[in-house]
Enzyme design. Structure first.
Site, PDB file in Angstrom:
ATOM      1  NE  ARG A  79      51.274  93.878  21.854  1.00 26.55           N
ATOM      2  CZ  ARG A  79      51.108  95.174  21.636  1.00 26.55           C
ATOM      3  NH1 ARG A  79      51.092  95.647  20.401  1.00 26.55           N
ATOM      4  NH2 ARG A  79      50.926  95.996  22.646  1.00 26.55           N
TER       5      ARG A  79
ATOM      6  CB  ALA B 285      51.773 100.018  26.397  1.00 27.96           C
TER       7      ALA B 285
ATOM      8  CD  GLU C  14      48.289 104.725  23.425  1.00 23.94           C
ATOM      9  OE1 GLU C  14      47.566 103.704  23.398  1.00 23.94           O
ATOM     10  OE2 GLU C  14      48.585 105.357  22.394  1.00 23.94           O
TER      11      GLU C  14
ATOM     12  CD  GLU D  71      46.333 100.110  24.705  1.00 18.80           C
ATOM     13  OE1 GLU D  71      46.654  99.464  25.727  1.00 18.80           O
ATOM     14  OE2 GLU D  71      47.030 100.145  23.674  1.00 18.80           O
TER      15      GLU D  71
ATOM     16  CD  GLU E 203      44.739 100.081  20.421  1.00 15.67           C
ATOM     17  OE1 GLU E 203      43.748 100.792  20.138  1.00 15.67           O
ATOM     18  OE2 GLU E 203      45.835 100.549  20.741  1.00 15.67           O
TER      19      GLU E 203
END
Length: 196
Positions: free
Chosen positions: A73, A85, A102, A106, A154
């Protein structure tokens, strides 16, 4: 109760998933007059993030384990434990549909059953971001030919299955520091306890 009226609104900055907005809002008077009359309203100007919203999917397998991911992040400058998410960035899309998308994008999973766990503001003092939380069960893999190509943050997502009690303990001891993930794990526990 006083009506909090927005008197004006200005978009200061347009971002990729949120805008920075400044609004002037009418507030209750700061002090009650001694003569029994109503205090005149005052106004305040507040800046906040006008956010598109998001969803969280809690994948729960047949053994009662939750699927957590590790993801970098930028604002936190850390790789954090999280749950699948994503942003509600498709106009008009139902949040449950977004959660399913999602989960597939993901971690290459589908779910036969979806349970809404609630929706909550993340930081209502500075943002109107609302996150919808879902429990995903009856899991199966997305076929290889239909898998999403992950890029940017990702690209290096790692899925790890955790015992729910271990994950909750990791929240308590600070190993899991993402607040959205912490709330989702606790909502999952509450749902499972209520379902017994």
């Amino acid at each position: 109760m006083h009506e909090y009226r927005v008197l004006d609104s200005e978009r200061i900055h347009h971002g990729w998933c949120y805008d920075l907005v400044a609004e002037t809002v009418e507030m209750p008077g700061s002090a009650e007059p001694t003569d029994g009359s109503q205090a005149p309203p005052k106004t305040v100007r507040r800046e906040f993030l006008d956010h598109c919203g998001a969803v969280v999917a809690v994948p729960l397998d047949e053994a009662g384990r939750v699927g957590l991911i590790r993801q970098y992040r930028v604002p936190a400058k850390e790789v954090l434990w999280e749950l699948p998410a994503g942003l509600r960035d498709v106009d008009g899309e139902d949040p449950g549909t977004t959660a399913a998308r999602e989960l597939a994008e993901e971690v290459d999973l589908r779910a036969d059953r979806w349970t809404a766990l609630g929706r909550f503001y993340t930081t209502p003092g500075i943002s109107n971001e609302m996150i919808h939380y879902y429990l995903a069960t009856g899991l199966s893999g997305v076929p290889e030919a239909e898998r999403h190509e992950r890029t940017e943050e990702e690209a290096n997502i790692e899925l790890v299955w955790w015992d729910l009690d271990k994950a909750l303990a990791a929240v308590a001891d600070g190993e899991i520091r993402n607040g959205v993930c912490a709330l989702a794990l606790n909502l999952t526990r509450l749902h499972l306890e209520a379902s017994k």
